[in-house]
Design a protein around this motif. Structure first.
Motif, PDB file in Angstrom:
ATOM      1  N   UNK A  32       0.836  -1.205   0.000  1.00  0.00           N
ATOM      2  CA  UNK A  32       0.000   0.000   0.000  1.00  0.00           C
ATOM      3  C   UNK A  32       0.875   1.261   0.000  1.00  0.00           C
ATOM      4  N   UNK A  33       1.827   1.298   0.907  1.00  0.00           N
ATOM      5  CA  UNK A  33       2.782   2.394   0.893  1.00  0.00           C
ATOM      6  C   UNK A  33       4.060   1.996   1.639  1.00  0.00           C
ATOM      7  N   UNK A  34       5.105   2.791   1.450  1.00  0.00           N
ATOM      8  CA  UNK A  34       6.398   2.506   2.088  1.00  0.00           C
ATOM      9  C   UNK A  34       6.810   3.730   2.908  1.00  0.00           C
ATOM     10  N   UNK A  35       7.296   3.477   4.109  1.00  0.00           N
ATOM     11  CA  UNK A  35       7.691   4.581   4.995  1.00  0.00           C
ATOM     12  C   UNK A  35       9.140   4.409   5.415  1.00  0.00           C
ATOM     13  N   UNK A  36       9.786   5.518   5.748  1.00  0.00           N
ATOM     14  CA  UNK A  36      11.086   5.408   6.411  1.00  0.00           C
ATOM     15  C   UNK A  36      10.931   5.962   7.824  1.00  0.00           C
ATOM     16  N   UNK A  37      11.684   5.413   8.748  1.00  0.00           N
ATOM     17  CA  UNK A  37      11.626   5.885  10.132  1.00  0.00           C
ATOM     18  C   UNK A  37      13.037   5.979  10.694  1.00  0.00           C
ATOM     19  N   UNK A  38      13.216   6.932  11.592  1.00  0.00           N
ATOM     20  CA  UNK A  38      14.537   7.097  12.195  1.00  0.00           C
ATOM     21  C   UNK A  38      14.353   7.545  13.645  1.00  0.00           C
ATOM     22  N   UNK A  39      14.464   6.602  14.555  1.00  0.00           N
ATOM     23  CA  UNK A  39      14.385   6.924  15.978  1.00  0.00           C
ATOM     24  C   UNK A  39      15.704   7.514  16.454  1.00  0.00           C
TER      25      UNK A  39
ATOM     26  N   UNK B 234      21.421   8.445  15.749  1.00  0.00           N
ATOM     27  CA  UNK B 234      22.781   8.571  16.284  1.00  0.00           C
ATOM     28  C   UNK B 234      23.787   7.799  15.439  1.00  0.00           C
ATOM     29  N   UNK B 235      23.332   6.714  14.813  1.00  0.00           N
ATOM     30  CA  UNK B 235      24.251   5.896  14.000  1.00  0.00           C
ATOM     31  C   UNK B 235      24.057   6.140  12.501  1.00  0.00           C
ATOM     32  N   UNK B 236      23.342   7.205  12.156  1.00  0.00           N
ATOM     33  CA  UNK B 236      23.074   7.552  10.750  1.00  0.00           C
ATOM     34  C   UNK B 236      22.454   6.390   9.987  1.00  0.00           C
ATOM     35  N   UNK B 237      21.451   5.779  10.595  1.00  0.00           N
ATOM     36  CA  UNK B 237      20.739   4.672   9.957  1.00  0.00           C
ATOM     37  C   UNK B 237      19.259   5.029   9.832  1.00  0.00           C
ATOM     38  N   UNK B 238      18.562   4.251   9.061  1.00  0.00           N
ATOM     39  CA  UNK B 238      17.139   4.510   8.842  1.00  0.00           C
ATOM     40  C   UNK B 238      16.435   3.173   8.604  1.00  0.00           C
ATOM     41  N   UNK B 239      15.233   3.025   9.161  1.00  0.00           N
ATOM     42  CA  UNK B 239      14.490   1.781   8.916  1.00  0.00           C
ATOM     43  C   UNK B 239      13.447   2.027   7.824  1.00  0.00           C
ATOM     44  N   UNK B 240      13.051   0.954   7.157  1.00  0.00           N
ATOM     45  CA  UNK B 240      12.065   1.050   6.078  1.00  0.00           C
ATOM     46  C   UNK B 240      10.878   0.177   6.442  1.00  0.00           C
ATOM     47  N   UNK B 241       9.683   0.768   6.432  1.00  0.00           N
ATOM     48  CA  UNK B 241       8.456   0.020   6.748  1.00  0.00           C
ATOM     49  C   UNK B 241       7.639  -0.176   5.488  1.00  0.00           C
ATOM     50  N   UNK B 242       7.301  -1.437   5.216  1.00  0.00           N
ATOM     51  CA  UNK B 242       6.514  -1.738   4.019  1.00  0.00           C
ATOM     52  C   UNK B 242       5.098  -2.098   4.487  1.00  0.00           C
ATOM     53  N   UNK B 243       4.121  -1.301   4.099  1.00  0.00           N
ATOM     54  CA  UNK B 243       2.750  -1.492   4.572  1.00  0.00           C
ATOM     55  C   UNK B 243       1.907  -2.219   3.530  1.00  0.00           C
ATOM     56  N   UNK B 244       1.201  -3.265   3.985  1.00  0.00           N
ATOM     57  CA  UNK B 244       0.169  -3.892   3.154  1.00  0.00           C
ATOM     58  C   UNK B 244      -1.179  -3.462   3.737  1.00  0.00           C
ATOM     59  N   UNK B 245      -2.253  -3.986   3.186  1.00  0.00           N
ATOM     60  CA  UNK B 245      -3.581  -3.591   3.668  1.00  0.00           C
ATOM     61  C   UNK B 245      -3.832  -4.076   5.093  1.00  0.00           C
ATOM     62  N   UNK B 246      -3.073  -5.052   5.559  1.00  0.00           N
ATOM     63  CA  UNK B 246      -3.352  -5.601   6.890  1.00  0.00           C
ATOM     64  C   UNK B 246      -2.191  -5.467   7.880  1.00  0.00           C
ATOM     65  N   UNK B 247      -1.103  -4.887   7.498  1.00  0.00           N
ATOM     66  CA  UNK B 247      -0.008  -4.774   8.466  1.00  0.00           C
ATOM     67  C   UNK B 247       1.246  -4.198   7.849  1.00  0.00           C
ATOM     68  N   UNK B 248       2.281  -4.096   8.697  1.00  0.00           N
ATOM     69  CA  UNK B 248       3.534  -3.505   8.226  1.00  0.00           C
ATOM     70  C   UNK B 248       4.689  -4.473   8.481  1.00  0.00           C
ATOM     71  N   UNK B 249       5.684  -4.423   7.610  1.00  0.00           N
ATOM     72  CA  UNK B 249       6.878  -5.259   7.748  1.00  0.00           C
ATOM     73  C   UNK B 249       8.085  -4.331   7.651  1.00  0.00           C
TER      74      UNK B 249
END
Lengths: 554, 188
Positions: free
Chosen positions: B133-140, B145-160
């Motif tokens: 459905x859509x793709x997100x990036x997140x950075x806590x 602090x470590x110059x990294x970023x996570x990627x969330x892949x969303x389907x209609x029923x959840x995220x991976x």
């Protein structure tokens, strides 16, 4: 039955001013195509209902406030005035503001709803995105030919549009508009953009041509084909095999247990001793009491089922399935067949013994709350005999072409993997109890071991039955049948590959070496089985299912 | 495997279609993309922080319960179990992170994204592009602090989630997935 007007004033958003038709009959004439795009008010009945709701919700607040005020100080006139203002606001002003700020309209392409003054809400659902249209007609709505309408789009309840009181023929109007729009889309897929305006006019023409003013639901259904009707005997059978009445029995016992929190301990002990004396007076009395309780619960179950399913009928009209049911509140759900995402067949323990099944369909949308507060499941066949099952489904849903399931079991020879965890946990719990008894030198404490043993046995049984019935059958490139167990009940679900959102394979280091996994495939459906699950499965079978699920449409 | 082969032969439809199995197996190591090694430190720090918080709560609970004279058998059992588990996690985390890092990988395939996670309990998730459905990036704060970023892949029923990538790589992955989604759209 005549349909009263949606409101005496209908404002035109285009700024052409207000129209006052001043009649009680909703206009259905040559100008219908123009009116289809005008904003309409809800039926005034909603004002009365909201006012009653306002009174109900403010009563407890008023009582609490009154108790506090009288306890501390005699009320000043300002407080009286403030209290009266709050009551008037809750009971009159808020419903009136809500009523006059809420409007809906149906255009050639979509149905729109707007409400609110400070926080404005404008919801638009395109006809092609409607997954279900359901209406409730409570008995007090009947004299006015008014229904509560819920229009479901894909997603949760939040995506729905709820029209709290509209003339009953609005549902037909909406269904015809939706059908006209979808038909036009499918037949003229390659048409130019300019066709949209034409579709609106065409749709409106269909509305004026087909929907007769004052036509009842039953009359309208005459235009369709009745596919299934549940007889009173069927509903009785449903009620008597509905295990929820046993749950009610358990709840009743729980309620009795809570009584001692309300009444005094002496009174409770006295009542308990009297009950005990009745129970010890003879076996016949005990049996009679149990039979009496069971009969009362069965009667309650029958009444509940009659309220829910009386006059249950399934109709086909064009490409829609129309399900009508209910005694006091008639509920009518219209589902486009191509929006059905899965078909679930379910067998509880009692129904399995009696060779009975229930069939429900699931959508990618909720469709409003029914009388059970259930916003998702659509019962297609509440109860049906095993021998008639496949034939009836084929008649109601020929497009799905569901055969008699012959699934390939996935947990054959793997039951030990399912039983390992419950056995281990039970063993640990029993060991803990034994340790506790030994340390405290209390032999009677060993009796507590019966509790984890009983829970462990039940857990093992649920796991075993799951392993016994889990399996799949690939019908073709696009459809799958998956069987399984949930609690004591068995189910079979037929769904399309396109509903599978992902494939999730889980294992442990040790099981991976043995090629044993757990597989789940979440489905984009909002009822029944929301995932296809195989508790234990061979790795190669999991890969086979993964490959099938991931196949790209050619 | 032999046991299943018998079962698979019963599936007539698949046999007729002549489909191969194990298109994408857990042990097919060649195609997997590793996460940046700095993610091990992120996992360790966030886990250690959680453990320290749990240990602090245990300490406060001991003081409060002893002060209120509620320091009975059950209270002791719960506090001791929570504290021991947190200490064990704190001590074993470097080793666990090492194994976790070895398993935690992903593939951007032709038609699907595959994400592999876990260390003892392992999970493989495969998401077809036409269900995204859509793709997100997140950075806590830790990832930042470590110059990294996570990627969330969303389907209609959840995220991976792909736990961590270099920032440029994360944006590139989002771009690639979005392009694939556009080319493989299927109606809901």
């Amino acid at each position: 039955m005549s349909a009263p007007a949606a409101g005496t004033h209908q404002a035109d958003e285009s700024g052409q001013g207000e129209r006052s038709d001043g009649s009680n009959q909703k206009p259905r004439n040559a100008s219908g195509s123009q009116e289809s795009g005008q904003w309409r008010l809800l039926h005034p009945l909603v004002l009365v209902e909201d006012a009653i709701d306002g009174v109900k919700s403010s009563v407890s607040l008023i009582i609490a406030a009154a108790v506090v005020i009288f306890h501390f100080n005699p009320p000043h006139w300002v407080i009286w005035a403030f209290g009266a203002f709050v009551v008037v606001c809750a009971c009159l002003i808020a419903p009136m503001v809500g009523y006059f700020s809420t409007r809906y309209r149906m255009t050639g392409e979509s149905v729109e709803y707007r409400s609110g003054i400070v926080v404005r809400k404008h919801n638009i659902i395109a006809y092609s995105h409607i997954h279900a249209i359901s209406s409730d007609e409570p008995f007090y709505y009947k004299p006015f030919s008014v229904v509560k309408l819920n229009i479901a789009s894909a997603g949760t309840v939040a995506a729905d549009m709820q029209l709290k009181a509209v003339p009953s023929d609005v549902q037909y109007e909406l269904e015809h508009l939706r059908h006209a729009r979808v038909s036009a889309q499918s037949s003229q897929a390659s048409a130019q953009e300019g066709i949209v305006a034409g579709i609106g006019a065409e749709a409106s023409a269909i509305v004026t041509g087909h929907v007769r003013p004052g036509a009842s639901i039953e009359e309208e259904q005459g235009h369709g084909e009745m596919l299934y009707r549940a007889s009173t005997a069927d509903i009785l059978l449903y009620a008597l095999t509905d295990l929820r009445f046993l749950a009610a029995f358990v709840a009743l016992i729980g309620l009795l247990d809570r009584i001692k929190d309300v009444i005094s301990e002496r009174l409770f002990d006295e009542a308990a001793s009297r009950v005990t004396s009745v129970f010890t007076s003879g076996t016949v009395v005990v049996i009679a009491l149990i039979v009496l309780v069971v009969i009362v619960l069965m009667v309650a179950s029958v009444v509940n089922s009659m309220l829910q399913f009386y006059g249950f009928e399934v109709w086909r009209r064009k490409d829609d399935l129309v399900i009508v049911r209910g005694l006091l509140t008639r509920r009518r759900v219209t589902v486009p067949v191509n929006r059905i995402q899965s078909v679930g067949i379910r067998q509880s323990v009692i129904r399995r013994m009696l060779h009975l099944n229930s069939v429900a369909v699931a959508l990618s949308a909720s469709h409003g709350e029914d009388d059970d507060g259930d916003s998702t499941s659509i019962s297609l066949l509440p109860v049906i005999r095993q021998r008639e099952l496949i034939e009836t489904i084929a008649r109601v849903l020929p497009q799905w072409d569901i055969p008699n399931p012959q699934v390939q079991r996935t947990s054959r020879h793997l039951t030990r993997y399912l039983l390992f965890l419950p056995c281990m946990m039970t063993g640990l719990a029993v060991l803990a109890v034994i340790l506790f008894a030994v340390l405290r030198h209390d032999g009677m404490a060993l009796l507590w071991a019966l509790l984890p043993l009983a829970i462990g046995a039940l857990w093992c049984f649920f796991r075993w039955i799951r392993g016994r019935y889990e399996g799949f059958q690939l019908l073709d490139d696009k459809r799958i049948i998956v069987s399984g167990a949930r609690g004591f009940a068995l189910f079979w679900v037929v769904t399309r590959r396109s509903r599978i959102q992902s494939v999730e394979r889980q294992t442990t280091v040790l099981r991976q070496r043995r090629g044993v996994e757990r597989l789940t495939m979440p489905l984009f459906v909002y009822s029944g089985e929301t995932e296809l699950r195989f508790s234990v499965i061979h790795q190669s079978q999991a890969a086979q299912l993964q490959e099938w699920a991931m196949r790209v449409r050619s | 495997m032999g046991e299943f082969s018998d079962g698979a032969r019963r599936n007539t439809w698949l046999r007729l279609k002549g489909l191969g199995y194990l298109q994408q197996d857990w042990r097919d190591e060649g195609q997997w993309t590793k996460l940046p090694s700095r993610v091990k430190r992120v996992w360790y720090i966030s886990s250690a922080l959680t453990d320290v918080v749990v240990l602090l709560i245990c300490a406060v609970a001991v003081v409060v319960l002893m002060h209120l004279e509620w320091w009975g058998v059950w209270q002791r059992t719960v506090v001791v179990i929570a504290a021991v588990l947190s200490l064990l996690d704190l001590m074993l985390r470097p080793l666990v992170s090492r194994y976790e890092y070895a398993v935690n990988q992903f593939i951007l395939g032709e038609h699907e994204v595959s994400i592999r996670k876990g260390w003892f309990l392992r999970k493989l998730t495969v998401i077809p592009y036409n269900r995204v459905q859509h793709v997100e990036t997140k950075q806590g704060p830790f990832l930042h602090a470590f110059s990294l970023m996570s990627v969330e892949i969303h389907t209609a029923v959840g995220a991976h989630v792909i736990d961590a990538l270099e920032i440029d790589d994360a944006m590139s992955v989002v771009g690639q997935i979005t392009a694939k989604v556009r080319s493989e759209k299927e109606d809901l």
